[in-house]
Each structure stands twice: as structure tokens, then as C-alpha cells.
Design a protein around this motif. Structure first.
Motif, PDB file in Angstrom:
ATOM      1  N   PHE A  98       0.799  -1.220   0.000  1.00 48.89           N
ATOM      2  CA  PHE A  98       0.000   0.000   0.000  1.00 48.89           C
ATOM      3  C   PHE A  98       0.836   1.275   0.000  1.00 48.89           C
ATOM      4  N   SER A  99       2.066   1.203  -0.480  1.00 44.21           N
ATOM      5  CA  SER A  99       2.826   2.429  -0.711  1.00 44.21           C
ATOM      6  C   SER A  99       2.189   3.184  -1.871  1.00 44.21           C
ATOM      7  N   ASN A 100       2.423   4.498  -1.925  1.00 42.23           N
ATOM      8  CA  ASN A 100       1.779   5.237  -3.018  1.00 42.23           C
ATOM      9  C   ASN A 100       2.335   4.815  -4.380  1.00 42.23           C
ATOM     10  N   GLN A 101       3.611   4.443  -4.453  1.00 43.25           N
ATOM     11  CA  GLN A 101       4.168   4.034  -5.743  1.00 43.25           C
ATOM     12  C   GLN A 101       3.631   2.668  -6.179  1.00 43.25           C
ATOM     13  N   THR A 102       3.447   1.740  -5.242  1.00 44.80           N
ATOM     14  CA  THR A 102       2.862   0.452  -5.601  1.00 44.80           C
ATOM     15  C   THR A 102       1.426   0.643  -6.070  1.00 44.80           C
ATOM     16  N   LEU A 103       0.655   1.457  -5.349  1.00 45.00           N
ATOM     17  CA  LEU A 103      -0.730   1.711  -5.755  1.00 45.00           C
ATOM     18  C   LEU A 103      -0.792   2.437  -7.097  1.00 45.00           C
ATOM     19  N   ARG A 104       0.187   3.276  -7.339  1.00 43.15           N
ATOM     20  CA  ARG A 104       0.268   3.968  -8.640  1.00 43.15           C
ATOM     21  C   ARG A 104       0.208   2.966  -9.785  1.00 43.15           C
ATOM     22  N   TYR A 105       0.984   1.885  -9.680  1.00 44.01           N
ATOM     23  CA  TYR A 105       1.047   0.919 -10.767  1.00 44.01           C
ATOM     24  C   TYR A 105      -0.064  -0.127 -10.657  1.00 44.01           C
ATOM     25  N   PHE A 106      -0.440  -0.476  -9.443  1.00 47.14           N
ATOM     26  CA  PHE A 106      -1.543  -1.426  -9.263  1.00 47.14           C
ATOM     27  C   PHE A 106      -2.846  -0.874  -9.837  1.00 47.14           C
ATOM     28  N   LEU A 107      -3.091   0.415  -9.610  1.00 47.79           N
ATOM     29  CA  LEU A 107      -4.313   1.048 -10.100  1.00 47.79           C
ATOM     30  C   LEU A 107      -4.192   1.538 -11.544  1.00 47.79           C
ATOM     31  N   GLY A 108      -2.965   1.540 -12.076  1.00 45.95           N
ATOM     32  CA  GLY A 108      -2.763   1.971 -13.462  1.00 45.95           C
ATOM     33  C   GLY A 108      -3.087   3.433 -13.692  1.00 45.95           C
ATOM     34  N   ILE A 109      -2.674   4.297 -12.764  1.00 46.08           N
ATOM     35  CA  ILE A 109      -3.077   5.701 -12.862  1.00 46.08           C
ATOM     36  C   ILE A 109      -2.142   6.543 -13.726  1.00 46.08           C
ATOM     37  N   ASP A 110      -1.005   5.986 -14.171  1.00 53.39           N
ATOM     38  CA  ASP A 110      -0.068   6.789 -14.963  1.00 53.39           C
ATOM     39  C   ASP A 110      -0.721   7.394 -16.210  1.00 53.39           C
ATOM     40  N   ARG A 111      -1.624   6.650 -16.806  1.00 55.95           N
ATOM     41  CA  ARG A 111      -2.253   7.152 -18.032  1.00 55.95           C
ATOM     42  C   ARG A 111      -3.165   8.345 -17.770  1.00 55.95           C
ATOM     43  N   GLU A 112      -3.431   8.632 -16.499  1.00 60.67           N
ATOM     44  CA  GLU A 112      -4.295   9.756 -16.145  1.00 60.67           C
ATOM     45  C   GLU A 112      -3.496  11.027 -15.830  1.00 60.67           C
ATOM     46  N   PHE A 113      -2.158  10.943 -15.840  1.00 66.82           N
ATOM     47  CA  PHE A 113      -1.336  12.107 -15.517  1.00 66.82           C
ATOM     48  C   PHE A 113      -1.418  13.134 -16.640  1.00 66.82           C
ATOM     49  N   GLU A 114      -1.797  14.356 -16.308  1.00 67.98           N
ATOM     50  CA  GLU A 114      -1.756  15.437 -17.286  1.00 67.98           C
ATOM     51  C   GLU A 114      -0.320  15.895 -17.515  1.00 67.98           C
ATOM     52  N   TRP A 115       0.495  15.828 -16.463  1.00 64.41           N
ATOM     53  CA  TRP A 115       1.912  16.207 -16.543  1.00 64.41           C
ATOM     54  C   TRP A 115       2.746  15.040 -16.015  1.00 64.41           C
ATOM     55  N   PRO A 116       2.963  13.992 -16.805  1.00 65.53           N
ATOM     56  CA  PRO A 116       3.659  12.798 -16.304  1.00 65.53           C
ATOM     57  C   PRO A 116       5.057  13.084 -15.786  1.00 65.53           C
ATOM     58  N   GLU A 117       5.713  14.092 -16.349  1.00 66.18           N
ATOM     59  CA  GLU A 117       7.068  14.409 -15.892  1.00 66.18           C
ATOM     60  C   GLU A 117       7.077  14.910 -14.446  1.00 66.18           C
ATOM     61  N   LEU A 118       5.940  15.410 -13.961  1.00 68.67           N
ATOM     62  CA  LEU A 118       5.862  15.935 -12.595  1.00 68.67           C
ATOM     63  C   LEU A 118       5.593  14.848 -11.564  1.00 68.67           C
ATOM     64  N   ALA A 119       5.446  13.604 -12.010  1.00 69.57           N
ATOM     65  CA  ALA A 119       5.268  12.477 -11.089  1.00 69.57           C
ATOM     66  C   ALA A 119       6.607  11.885 -10.645  1.00 69.57           C
ATOM     67  N   MET A 120       7.696  12.414 -11.142  1.00 80.24           N
ATOM     68  CA  MET A 120       9.034  11.920 -10.814  1.00 80.24           C
ATOM     69  C   MET A 120       9.893  13.079 -10.325  1.00 80.24           C
TER      70      MET A 120
END
Length: 240
Positions: A127-149
Motif C-alpha cells: 500500500f505504498s503510493n508508488q505500488t498503488l500507482r502501478y496497481f491502479l494503473g493511474i499513470d495514463r491519467e497524468f496530465e503532466w507525467p514528468e511531474l510524477a518523478m
């Protein structure tokens, strides 16, 4: 109404702070989520905590003492986090109990996305935020993907957590999530020792009582009490 998702990087830990040892905020970040579930652009600022940066803290976020020279002071940082908050707004964080050691948020309610995910996403591998990020597949919802790193920096982590929150809000209202935040989580499996990974429902009364009599966290003890009550109510350690 908006929900402000907060992330803090620190010099020292929450435990240090509670014990009166040197610890403070070294970076603040937040991302607002609007009433129509739009995730806004993240904001972050470095903060001079007024204490030296411990090596183990720097090993997480890689923020050095030199980077903090001339940064805003902690009082300005907490005032900045409160800026623009209005009646009816809510604060959120992925591990809200940690953030609240350093930033109380005034009288605004809080949502903990980690606890809510434990209630609502039971099948997640962790249940870390990074694990949930990929488990939920939310990357495709980022308006600014570069700001997630990169991870473990306040702005990017708040941005990722804001998307986790937006996903949770699809099925639950903000009020329901604030309630879940204060509702103890029932663990499905044992998380320590020789029984790690086994369902709590398979544990016998002797082991459950042993855990209850020792210094485990509140969530574990809540789970143990639940299963002890079930056993004593039914007389059957393996049935409901």
C-alpha cells in the motif's frame, strides 16, 4: 470544495519529533483535487528545518543541507500549506498520521489514502503510493507525467497520491473517505514471523492471545481482537 493532498519530506522522523529529538520539514508539496475530480498541477518548496540533515533521511529524498540554505522557514512553510484553504475543504496525505506529526492542518478534516486503500483495494500487493500507482494503473491519467518523478520528493509524491485519491473518490464520497480514515483496518494475513502470509482466520486462540499480550501496532491488535471474538463466539477457530 477542494481536497489538498499534502506530502512532506523531513530531516529526521516522526518518532524523533514525538520524542523531542531534532526533526523538521525540509520540503513541502501539495496537489489540489477539485470537486469534479480534476487533479491540478503540483506545487513544492524547499524548507530549512533548522536541524542538520541526518544521512538516513538524505538517503530517502537526497536533499542536502546545502540545498536548504536560504529556503523558507518552517512557520512560513506551514502557513503556505494553509493558503487558500476554505471552509469545507479537506487535507489528505498518503500516510496522514506521519504528515500530521509535522503539520496539523488546523481544524480541517483529513483523508489518509493509504488507510482508505487498505479498506478498498484489498488485493493490492502493498500500500505504498508508488505500488498503488502501478496497481491502479493511474499513470495514463497524468496530465503532466514528468511531474510524477522522482519518487520521495514532496511535489511528485503529492501528485501521485492525488491521483490515487481521485480514483478512490470514484466510488466513495469525501465524507466516506474521512470516515474510513478513522476506521481500523482488518488485516487479511499475518505480516511477521513464521506465519507471515497466512490468513489471520487460520490462527488459533493461543497465537492470537500471544500477539495481543505483546507490543504490536494498533491495527494488528484490532485484527487479533476481531478473530479472538469470533473464536469465543462460535467456539470454532476456523469458521464464522
Amino acid at each position: 470544495m477542494k481536497i489538498r493532498v499534502v506530502d512532506l519530506e523531513t530531516a529526521g522522523t516522526g518518532k524523533d519529533r514525538r520524542q523531542g529529538k531534532p526533526a523538521g520539514i525540509c520540503e513541502i508539496g501539495w496537489t489540489d483535487v477539485t470537486e469534479d475530480l480534476r487533479v491540478l498541477r503540483p506545487v513544492s518548496h524547499l524548507v530549512n528545518p533548522g536541524v542538520p540533515m541526518p544521512p538516513d533521511s538524505r538517503g530517502v529524498h537526497h536533499i542536502s543541507d546545502d540545498m536548504l540554505v536560504g529556503a523558507m522557514d518552517p512557520t512560513t512553510a506551514t502557513r503556505t500549506l494553509m493558503g487558500g484553504m476554505e471552509p469545507g475543504d479537506i487535507f489528505a496525505a498518503h500516510r496522514a498520521a506521519f504528515e500530521r506529526v509535522f503539520f496539523g492542518g488546523g481544524s480541517f478534516p483529513w483523508i489518509c489514502t493509504m488507510i482508505c486503500a487498505q479498506h478498498l483495494c484489498e488485493d493490492a500487493p502493498s500500500f505504498s503510493n508508488q505500488t498503488l500507482r502501478y496497481f491502479l494503473g493511474i499513470d495514463r491519467e497524468f496530465e503532466w507525467p514528468e511531474l510524477a518523478m522522482p519518487p520521495h520528493r514532496a511535489g511528485p509524491d503529492s501528485y501521485v497520491t492525488a491521483h490515487i485519491l481521485a480514483r478512490l473518490l470514484v466510488s466513495r464520497s469525501p465524507g466516506q473517505l474521512t470516515t474510513l480514515t478513522t476506521t481500523p483496518v482488518l488485516q487479511k494475513t499475518v505480516r511477521f514471523g513464521k506465519y507471515e502470509g497466512r490468513p489471520w482466520s487460520e490462527m488459533d486462540e493461543g497465537f492470537l492471545q500471544w500477539v495481543l499480550d505483546r507490543d504490536f501496532d494498533d491495527e494488528t491488535k484490532h485484527t487479533v481482537r476481531h478473530h479472538l471474538q469470533r473464536i469465543r463466539r462460535t467456539g470454532n477457530p476456523f469458521g464464522n
